[in-house]
Design a protein around this motif. Structure first.
Motif, PDB file in Angstrom:
ATOM      1  N   MET A   1       0.827  -1.186   0.000  1.00 17.10           N
ATOM      2  CA  MET A   1       0.000   0.000   0.000  1.00 17.10           C
ATOM      3  C   MET A   1       0.880   1.261   0.000  1.00 17.10           C
ATOM      4  SD  MET A   1      -3.139   0.688  -0.004  1.00 17.10           S
ATOM      5  CE  MET A   1      -4.372   1.776   0.454  1.00 17.10           C
ATOM      6  N   LEU A   2       1.965   1.214   0.721  1.00 18.21           N
ATOM      7  CA  LEU A   2       2.877   2.348   0.773  1.00 18.21           C
ATOM      8  C   LEU A   2       3.494   2.594  -0.598  1.00 18.21           C
ATOM      9  CD1 LEU A   2       4.292   4.436   2.524  1.00 18.21           C
ATOM     10  CD2 LEU A   2       6.060   2.744   2.949  1.00 18.21           C
ATOM     11  N   MET A   3       3.800   1.534  -1.322  1.00 16.06           N
ATOM     12  CA  MET A   3       4.377   1.647  -2.646  1.00 16.06           C
ATOM     13  C   MET A   3       3.376   2.292  -3.615  1.00 16.06           C
ATOM     14  SD  MET A   3       6.959   1.294  -4.376  1.00 16.06           S
ATOM     15  CE  MET A   3       8.157   0.076  -4.728  1.00 16.06           C
ATOM     16  N   PHE A   4       2.106   1.962  -3.500  1.00 17.62           N
ATOM     17  CA  PHE A   4       1.072   2.541  -4.345  1.00 17.62           C
ATOM     18  C   PHE A   4       1.015   4.053  -4.164  1.00 17.62           C
ATOM     19  CE2 PHE A   4      -3.325   4.077  -4.620  1.00 17.62           C
ATOM     20  CZ  PHE A   4      -3.546   3.871  -5.975  1.00 17.62           C
ATOM     21  N   TRP A   5       1.007   4.511  -2.935  1.00 16.66           N
ATOM     22  CA  TRP A   5       0.940   5.958  -2.666  1.00 16.66           C
ATOM     23  C   TRP A   5       2.224   6.663  -3.123  1.00 16.66           C
ATOM     24  CZ3 TRP A   5      -3.388   8.210  -2.266  1.00 16.66           C
ATOM     25  CH2 TRP A   5      -4.476   7.542  -1.722  1.00 16.66           C
ATOM     26  N   PHE A   6       3.329   5.993  -2.983  1.00 11.68           N
ATOM     27  CA  PHE A   6       4.584   6.554  -3.459  1.00 11.68           C
ATOM     28  C   PHE A   6       4.537   6.761  -4.974  1.00 11.68           C
ATOM     29  CE2 PHE A   6       8.834   5.914  -5.259  1.00 11.68           C
ATOM     30  CZ  PHE A   6       9.482   7.001  -4.687  1.00 11.68           C
ATOM     31  N   LEU A   7       4.024   5.752  -5.720  1.00 10.01           N
ATOM     32  CA  LEU A   7       3.927   5.863  -7.169  1.00 10.01           C
ATOM     33  C   LEU A   7       2.925   6.946  -7.586  1.00 10.01           C
ATOM     34  CD1 LEU A   7       4.068   2.120  -8.270  1.00 10.01           C
ATOM     35  CD2 LEU A   7       5.832   3.863  -8.526  1.00 10.01           C
ATOM     36  N   VAL A   8       1.819   7.086  -6.871  1.00  7.96           N
ATOM     37  CA  VAL A   8       0.832   8.123  -7.177  1.00  7.96           C
ATOM     38  C   VAL A   8       1.438   9.504  -6.974  1.00  7.96           C
ATOM     39  CG1 VAL A   8      -1.362   9.151  -6.435  1.00  7.96           C
ATOM     40  CG2 VAL A   8      -1.189   6.674  -6.735  1.00  7.96           C
ATOM     41  N   ILE A   9       2.147   9.683  -5.852  1.00  6.04           N
ATOM     42  CA  ILE A   9       2.778  10.979  -5.570  1.00  6.04           C
ATOM     43  C   ILE A   9       3.881  11.258  -6.595  1.00  6.04           C
ATOM     44  CG2 ILE A   9       4.186  12.232  -3.893  1.00  6.04           C
ATOM     45  CD1 ILE A   9       2.520  10.854  -1.701  1.00  6.04           C
ATOM     46  N   ALA A  10       4.656  10.248  -6.954  1.00  6.21           N
ATOM     47  CA  ALA A  10       5.711  10.433  -7.951  1.00  6.21           C
ATOM     48  C   ALA A  10       5.107  10.802  -9.307  1.00  6.21           C
ATOM     49  CB  ALA A  10       6.554   9.166  -8.057  1.00  6.21           C
ATOM     50  N   LEU A  11       4.004  10.174  -9.648  1.00  4.13           N
ATOM     51  CA  LEU A  11       3.329  10.478 -10.901  1.00  4.13           C
ATOM     52  C   LEU A  11       2.820  11.920 -10.916  1.00  4.13           C
ATOM     53  CD1 LEU A  11       2.249   9.464 -13.637  1.00  4.13           C
ATOM     54  CD2 LEU A  11       0.175   8.800 -12.440  1.00  4.13           C
TER      55      LEU A  11
END
Length: 110
Positions: A1-11
């Motif tokens: 779940m943490l990785m998902f939010w990291f990718l969304v913020i990076a995007l």
């Protein structure tokens, strides 16, 4: 779940950076206005229009075709010159048509 939010913020950061880069880094510095293309070689004003002038005439293209003012100006000039030439041709033809009659009259006189 943490990785998902990291990718969304990076995007979001990447999309924002690209948007700022395209819009001029957010400084509001716009590109300078390009001058509109103008007819660079108009029809000559100091002499009658020749066939070569018309063949060399090229109108700059715009978004919807050609600049209407340039085309209207060239057509008006050509129309005026054609009217002038037609009047001159009519005068010469009438003078030529009356010439045989004058020659006949002069020939009959002693």
């Amino acid at each position: 779940m943490l990785m998902f939010w990291f990718l969304v913020i990076a995007l979001v950061v990447v999309v924002g950076a690209v948007t700022l880069a395209v819009l001029g880094h957010g400084e509001g510095a716009a590109l300078p206005e390009a001058p509109p293309e103008r007819l660079t070689d108009p029809l000559p004003a100091d002499r009658p229009v020749r066939r070569a002038d018309i063949e060399a005439l090229r109108f700059p293209q715009t978004l919807r075709g050609y600049r209407m003012g340039d085309v209207d100006e060239a057509l008006a000039r050509l129309a005026a010159e054609l009217a002038e030439r037609e009047a001159r041709i009519a005068d010469l033809e009438s003078a030529l048509a009356s010439r045989p009659a004058r020659i006949a009259e002069e020939g009959e006189r002693p």
